[in-house]
Design an enzyme around this catalytic site. Sequence first.
Site, PDB file in Angstrom:
ATOM      1  N   ARG A  98      37.714  30.676  42.317  1.00  0.00           N
ATOM      2  CA  ARG A  98      38.031  31.763  43.260  1.00  0.00           C
ATOM      3  C   ARG A  98      38.356  31.086  44.584  1.00  0.00           C
ATOM      4  O   ARG A  98      37.477  30.483  45.221  1.00  0.00           O
ATOM      5  CB  ARG A  98      36.846  32.718  43.406  1.00  0.00           C
ATOM      6  CG  ARG A  98      36.997  33.662  44.579  1.00  0.00           C
ATOM      7  CD  ARG A  98      36.025  34.801  44.569  1.00  0.00           C
ATOM      8  NE  ARG A  98      36.378  35.768  43.550  1.00  0.00           N
ATOM      9  CZ  ARG A  98      35.871  37.001  43.469  1.00  0.00           C
ATOM     10  NH1 ARG A  98      34.993  37.415  44.349  1.00  0.00           N
ATOM     11  NH2 ARG A  98      36.250  37.830  42.517  1.00  0.00           N
ATOM     12  N   HIS A 125      44.576  38.658  41.084  1.00  0.00           N
ATOM     13  CA  HIS A 125      43.237  38.734  40.470  1.00  0.00           C
ATOM     14  C   HIS A 125      43.440  39.091  38.987  1.00  0.00           C
ATOM     15  O   HIS A 125      43.150  40.213  38.542  1.00  0.00           O
ATOM     16  CB  HIS A 125      42.413  39.802  41.191  1.00  0.00           C
ATOM     17  CG  HIS A 125      40.941  39.716  40.935  1.00  0.00           C
ATOM     18  ND1 HIS A 125      40.367  38.795  40.077  1.00  0.00           N
ATOM     19  CD2 HIS A 125      39.897  40.443  41.440  1.00  0.00           C
ATOM     20  CE1 HIS A 125      39.054  38.962  40.065  1.00  0.00           C
ATOM     21  NE2 HIS A 125      38.738  39.961  40.870  1.00  0.00           N
ATOM     22  N   GLN A 128      40.615  40.666  36.795  1.00  0.00           N
ATOM     23  CA  GLN A 128      40.364  42.076  37.092  1.00  0.00           C
ATOM     24  C   GLN A 128      41.370  42.954  36.356  1.00  0.00           C
ATOM     25  O   GLN A 128      41.015  43.976  35.767  1.00  0.00           O
ATOM     26  CB  GLN A 128      40.458  42.310  38.604  1.00  0.00           C
ATOM     27  CG  GLN A 128      40.105  43.717  39.014  1.00  0.00           C
ATOM     28  CD  GLN A 128      38.629  44.030  38.759  1.00  0.00           C
ATOM     29  OE1 GLN A 128      37.757  43.280  39.153  1.00  0.00           O
ATOM     30  NE2 GLN A 128      38.354  45.126  38.088  1.00  0.00           N
ATOM     31  N   ASP A 210      41.278  50.089  46.177  1.00  0.00           N
ATOM     32  CA  ASP A 210      40.558  48.824  46.388  1.00  0.00           C
ATOM     33  C   ASP A 210      40.093  48.841  47.834  1.00  0.00           C
ATOM     34  O   ASP A 210      40.547  49.675  48.639  1.00  0.00           O
ATOM     35  CB  ASP A 210      41.513  47.634  46.107  1.00  0.00           C
ATOM     36  CG  ASP A 210      40.845  46.266  46.243  1.00  0.00           C
ATOM     37  OD1 ASP A 210      39.590  46.204  46.304  1.00  0.00           O
ATOM     38  OD2 ASP A 210      41.571  45.254  46.284  1.00  0.00           O
ATOM     39  N   CYS A 249      37.844  48.087  41.548  1.00  0.00           N
ATOM     40  CA  CYS A 249      37.359  46.782  41.078  1.00  0.00           C
ATOM     41  C   CYS A 249      35.940  46.490  41.544  1.00  0.00           C
ATOM     42  O   CYS A 249      35.246  45.694  40.931  1.00  0.00           O
ATOM     43  CB  CYS A 249      38.304  45.685  41.561  1.00  0.00           C
ATOM     44  SG  CYS A 249      38.404  45.569  43.366  1.00  0.00           S
ATOM     45  N   ARG A 277      34.676  43.264  32.612  1.00  0.00           N
ATOM     46  CA  ARG A 277      34.972  41.898  33.091  1.00  0.00           C
ATOM     47  C   ARG A 277      34.323  40.888  32.146  1.00  0.00           C
ATOM     48  O   ARG A 277      34.927  39.875  31.784  1.00  0.00           O
ATOM     49  CB  ARG A 277      34.423  41.706  34.516  1.00  0.00           C
ATOM     50  CG  ARG A 277      35.097  42.557  35.587  1.00  0.00           C
ATOM     51  CD  ARG A 277      36.499  42.083  35.883  1.00  0.00           C
ATOM     52  NE  ARG A 277      36.554  40.677  36.226  1.00  0.00           N
ATOM     53  CZ  ARG A 277      36.290  40.174  37.443  1.00  0.00           C
ATOM     54  NH1 ARG A 277      35.997  40.979  38.441  1.00  0.00           N
ATOM     55  NH2 ARG A 277      36.364  38.870  37.677  1.00  0.00           N
TER      56      ARG A 277
HETATM   57  N1   CP Z   1      35.750  42.779  41.292  1.00  0.00           N
HETATM   58  C1   CP Z   1      35.312  41.560  41.602  1.00  0.00           C
HETATM   59  O1   CP Z   1      35.992  40.548  41.420  1.00  0.00           O
HETATM   60  O2   CP Z   1      34.049  41.541  42.140  1.00  0.00           O
HETATM   61  P1   CP Z   1      33.312  40.306  42.798  1.00  0.00           P
HETATM   62  O3   CP Z   1      33.991  40.011  44.108  1.00  0.00           O
HETATM   63  O4   CP Z   1      31.900  40.776  42.991  1.00  0.00           O
HETATM   64  O5   CP Z   1      33.399  39.131  41.876  1.00  0.00           O
HETATM   65  N1  NVA Z   2      40.934  42.807  47.233  1.00  0.00           N
HETATM   66  C1  NVA Z   2      39.534  42.452  47.232  1.00  0.00           C
HETATM   67  C2  NVA Z   2      39.042  42.336  45.829  1.00  0.00           C
HETATM   68  C3  NVA Z   2      37.592  41.974  45.693  1.00  0.00           C
HETATM   69  C4  NVA Z   2      37.162  41.813  44.282  1.00  0.00           C
HETATM   70  C5  NVA Z   2      39.365  41.135  47.961  1.00  0.00           C
HETATM   71  O1  NVA Z   2      40.183  40.234  47.780  1.00  0.00           O
HETATM   72  O2  NVA Z   2      38.407  41.015  48.734  1.00  0.00           O
END
Ligand code: CP
Ligand code: NVA
Length: 291
Positions: A98, A125, A128, A210, A249, A277
Amino acid sequence: MKDLIDLNDYSRNQIETIFDRTEELKANPYQNRLSNKTLAMIFAKPSTRTRVSFETGMTQLGGHAQYLGPNDLQLNRGETIADTAHVLSRFVNIIMARLFKHQDALDLARHAKIPVINGLTDFLHPCQALADLYTLKEHKGLDIEIAWVGGRGNVLNSLMQITNKFDIPIRFAGPKEREPEEDMLSRVKNTTIVGSAEEAVKGADAVFTDTWISMGEEKDAAQLFKTLKPYQVNAELMSKAPDAIFMHCLPAHRGQEVTNEVIDSAQSVVFDEAENRLHTQKAVICTLLNV
Ligand code: CP
Ligand code: NVA
């Protein structure tokens, strides 16, 4: 396929195969397929779902996962992505990362000799989107229409990519300055911008949103709140789509992009979505490791 960085690299058929494996793993979650295998999980940003689902998934399949947070790697003291990729490739079997910059995920995958999974970048993502489409399939089938109310971002980009492959239309409603990038829009055929949240949700089978402020965008918060306020998913809006499910998400910012009334309602499937997930990612890991 060596990696999962961008769903555009996957065909509809490959995604369907991942879903077949997901179904099998969801029905029978504990399988000793990854004994002695290690997943390195690089997190430059916080996470609840991604971290816990990947780590649990490895445990359930007989393998092991290592959490490498923002202060754990020499990456954060200037070791290059390429050197990190080479070294991790000598120790572990698969990497999940990430990261902020999407290019860093591409570089990691390019230099790693082992599979790399994108666990979110500023741009995409994909994990997701796999869980989202799987959840839609379970609740509504795939002959559906989607409304996205709010702003653009990594989750929407990946959702646009995956639904485009399945000919599922998305109606987007949001402020002009938070519409999907022109480049993204031109690469998919399924997403149309509509004039209001009501227009987007009317006739929709699923309503998505989101967080208004993605990780790393905090400095723009005040301005974003102002422009996005008319696009809150609340009970009044959902009453225009009585048959739709609500998806997010997570993490949700209750009272901002969605109200408690909606996220806690019978229309909301956000926890099924979160659970998926785990199942879809286990299928991705098994696919990439060929087990
Ligand atoms: N939806 C998602 O990726 O959640 P986290 O940021 O908690 O991993
Ligand atoms: N769009 C959000 C998604 C979190 C899972 C972010 O990038 O923070």
